[in-house]
Motif scaffolding. Structure first.
Motif, short mmCIF file in Angstrom:
data_model
loop_
_atom_site.label_atom_id
_atom_site.label_comp_id
_atom_site.label_asym_id
_atom_site.label_seq_id
_atom_site.Cartn_x
_atom_site.Cartn_y
_atom_site.Cartn_z
N GLY A 1 6.03 7.91 4.06
CA GLY A 1 7.15 7.36 2.77
C GLY A 1 6.14 7.04 1.65
N GLY A 2 6.73 6.71 0.49
CA GLY A 2 5.83 6.42 -0.51
C GLY A 2 5.44 5.12 -0.49
N ARG A 3 6.18 3.95 -0.10
CA ARG A 3 5.69 2.49 0.17
C ARG A 3 5.36 2.64 1.52
NH1 ARG A 3 9.08 -2.03 -2.80
NH2 ARG A 3 10.85 -0.82 -1.68
N MET B 1 0.86 -1.09 -0.06
CA MET B 1 0.08 0.06 0.10
C MET B 1 0.97 1.16 -0.11
SD MET B 1 -3.07 -1.19 2.57
CE MET B 1 -4.28 -0.02 1.84
N ALA B 2 0.78 1.97 -0.88
CA ALA B 2 1.57 3.00 -1.15
C ALA B 2 0.70 4.53 -1.04
CB ALA B 2 2.28 3.14 -2.39
N ALA B 3 1.50 5.67 -0.75
CA ALA B 3 0.66 6.93 -0.71
C ALA B 3 0.32 7.45 -1.95
CB ALA B 3 1.73 7.88 0.04
N HIS C 1 5.37 -2.95 7.99
CA HIS C 1 5.26 -1.54 7.97
C HIS C 1 6.38 -1.09 7.15
CE1 HIS C 1 2.43 -0.10 11.43
NE2 HIS C 1 2.14 -1.41 11.08
N ALA C 2 6.11 -0.26 6.16
CA ALA C 2 7.35 -0.15 5.25
C ALA C 2 7.86 1.48 5.47
CB ALA C 2 7.18 -0.10 3.89
N GLY C 3 6.81 2.14 5.78
CA GLY C 3 7.15 3.51 5.98
C GLY C 3 5.86 4.34 6.92
N THR C 4 6.15 3.99 8.03
CA THR C 4 5.00 4.64 9.03
C THR C 4 5.62 5.24 10.14
OG1 THR C 4 4.88 2.60 10.44
CG2 THR C 4 3.52 2.76 8.51
N LYS C 5 5.00 6.13 10.89
CA LYS C 5 5.47 6.72 12.17
C LYS C 5 4.51 6.75 12.96
CE LYS C 5 7.18 11.19 12.64
NZ LYS C 5 7.62 12.47 11.95
#
Ligand SMILES: Nc1ncnc2c1ncn2[C@@H]1O[C@H](COP(=O)(O)OP(=O)(O)O)[C@@H](O)[C@H]1O
Ligand SMILES: [Mg+2]
Length: 425
Positions: A377-379, A332-334, A363-367
């Motif tokens: 992130g993108g992904r 899932m990407a932005a 999680h690939a790009g979370t905060k």
């Protein structure tokens, strides 16, 4: 053991999830990590380009074993520096990481050892490169020699585009990565990823996978870091795996040892399965992203002893066990990715999505933002599922995705379509 895992993407979350379950792990630290990894481990801020800081963290927390996720630190020699400081580390030394750090290095190694790969030449300036492209004609493949974060390969439509690509690279469009260029023959076939665990001497077949690089359904639109993957790759039959080992992986291991750069770590071969058999497209010297997410769900054995055996040169009598199941991951990407996108949108429904049978969400790009998870992130997420077949894993992954509330994100709806088609037939 106190384990340090370096990296912060979906690959590292999947590795952290597996390492956290190891009988040998007392404490797992991920640096820098992400909000998902914080569920499996302690995350600590760290600049991976600052090797002195990496070593200092190892000293402070009495680290017994380091696992390096991404290629950047490997090519920059983080393993050499950690080992010199007395910290046992999984991954290749700088001299062996050239297999990913320089496409020309790998092509020369293939040529010298009769390893099947596309015909090629290497260039250090534009005019000879253009002359070669003209002589070869279309189709042709133009590659920057160095690390280019997935942006270094151009397959031009015509000679004008080919010359423009060559000029762009030598003009510094890809930075130092494009100071040298490889031009190679266009291979026709089906692509597959193959992973082997190596200890400098022995290579242990690990697993195969296939990924989807294009952003859109039906494999259309621009290239991305990967929008999904599944394992095993149907095209990697036992015969094709045996050929890949004997024609590609084993001669590479032998050649690297002979030149005093034995390869330890995971060797990730990008393959084209042609009518003449497997041909090497490229090597990576680390786990794939998002391929690792599916491999970790299929691996039954404890991962950590295997990584330690790779570091210690003890793979010879090693054995790994796998679930007979397939696994599939949907990225899932932005919205906007791989172009411009926004960070900071709120993601909800992750707990409910994770309750679907066989599903793990990496999680690939979370905060973490207060009690909420936001995109960073993108992904952003890798919704991963195991199933008896790729079709079942796919159904479970999309069932989970339908429970995730994130209007600012998107995913492909057809990950695994080739394998699902094969299963239906
Ligand atoms: N010789 C080739 N013939 C056909 N397609 C190729 C060839 N080399 C690369 N490609 C395509 O380009 C993609 C990226 O190339 P690769 O060498 O894997 O570079 P990187 O992953 O570093 O961007 C491959 O996955 C493949 O789809
Ligand atoms: Mg590649």
């Amino acid at each position: 053991m106190n384990i340090l895992l370096l990296g912060s993407g979906g690959r590292e979350h999947a590795l952290a999830w597996k390492l956290a379950s190891s009988a040998l792990t007392d404490r797992l630290i991920c640096a820098p990590g992400n909000a998902g990894m914080a569920r499996e481990a302690e995350c600590m801020a760290l600049d991976l380009t600052d090797h002195a800081a990496v070593i200092a963290l190892c000293k402070t927390h009495k680290i017994d074993f380091v696992v390096v996720g991404p290629e950047g630190p490997l090519v920059a020699g983080v393993v050499d520096d950690l080992e010199a400081a007395g910290f046992r580390t999984f991954g290749p030394m700088k001299s062996a990481a050239q297999l990913e750090g320089s496409k020309g290095f790998t092509k020369d190694l293939c040529r010298a050892n009769n390893i099947p790969t596309a015909a090629y030449e290497r260039f250090t300036s534009a005019e000879p490169a253009k002359a070669y492209a003209r002589k070869q004609g279309m189709p042709i493949v133009i590659k920057a020699d160095g690390l280019a974060a997935g942006k270094g390969v151009i397959i031009p439509q015509d000679l004008t585009e080919a010359e423009a690509a060559i000029d762009m690279m030598f003009a510094g469009g890809l930075g130092a990565a494009g100071a040298e260029v490889v031009i190679e023959e266009f291979l026709v076939g089906e692509e597959a990823s193959f992973f082997a665990l190596c200890d400098g001497e022995t290579a242990l077949p690990f697993a195969s996978a296939q990924d989807h690089k294009r952003v859109g359904d039906g494999d259309t639109g621009p290239n991305t870091g990967g929008m999904g993957a599944y394992s095993p790759a149907p095209v990697m039959t036992p015969e094709m795996t045996a050929r890949t080992m004997s024609e590609i992986i084993v001669p590479t291991m032998r050649a690297m040892k002979a030149m005093g750069a034995p390869f330890k770590g995971v060797l990730f071969a990008g393959l084209m399965i042609t009518k003449d058999g497997p041909k090497l497209i490229e090597y990576n010297v680390r786990f794939g992203d998002p391929e690792t997410q599916v491999l970790m769900l299929r691996l039954m054995s404890d991962l950590l002893p295997a990584l330690i055996a790779s570091r210690d040169g003890q793979l010879k009598s090693f054995d790994l066990r796998w679930y007979p199941d397939a696994a599939l991951t949907v990225v899932m990407a932005a919205n906007g990715y791989p172009g411009d996108y926004k960070r900071g949108s709120v993601i909800e429904g992750l707990d409910a999505a994770g309750e679907i049978e066989g599903v793990e969400i990496f999680h690939a790009g979370t905060k973490a933002d207060g009690g909420r998870i936001t995109s960073n992130g993108g992904r952003v997420l890798d919704v991963t599922a195991r199933g008896k077949t790729v079709s079942e894993a796919q159904a479970r992954a999309y069932q989970a995705i339908d429970r995730i509330k994130w209007p600012e994100g998107f995913c492909r709806r057809d990950i695994g379509w080739q394998a699902v088609k094969r299963e239906k037939a």
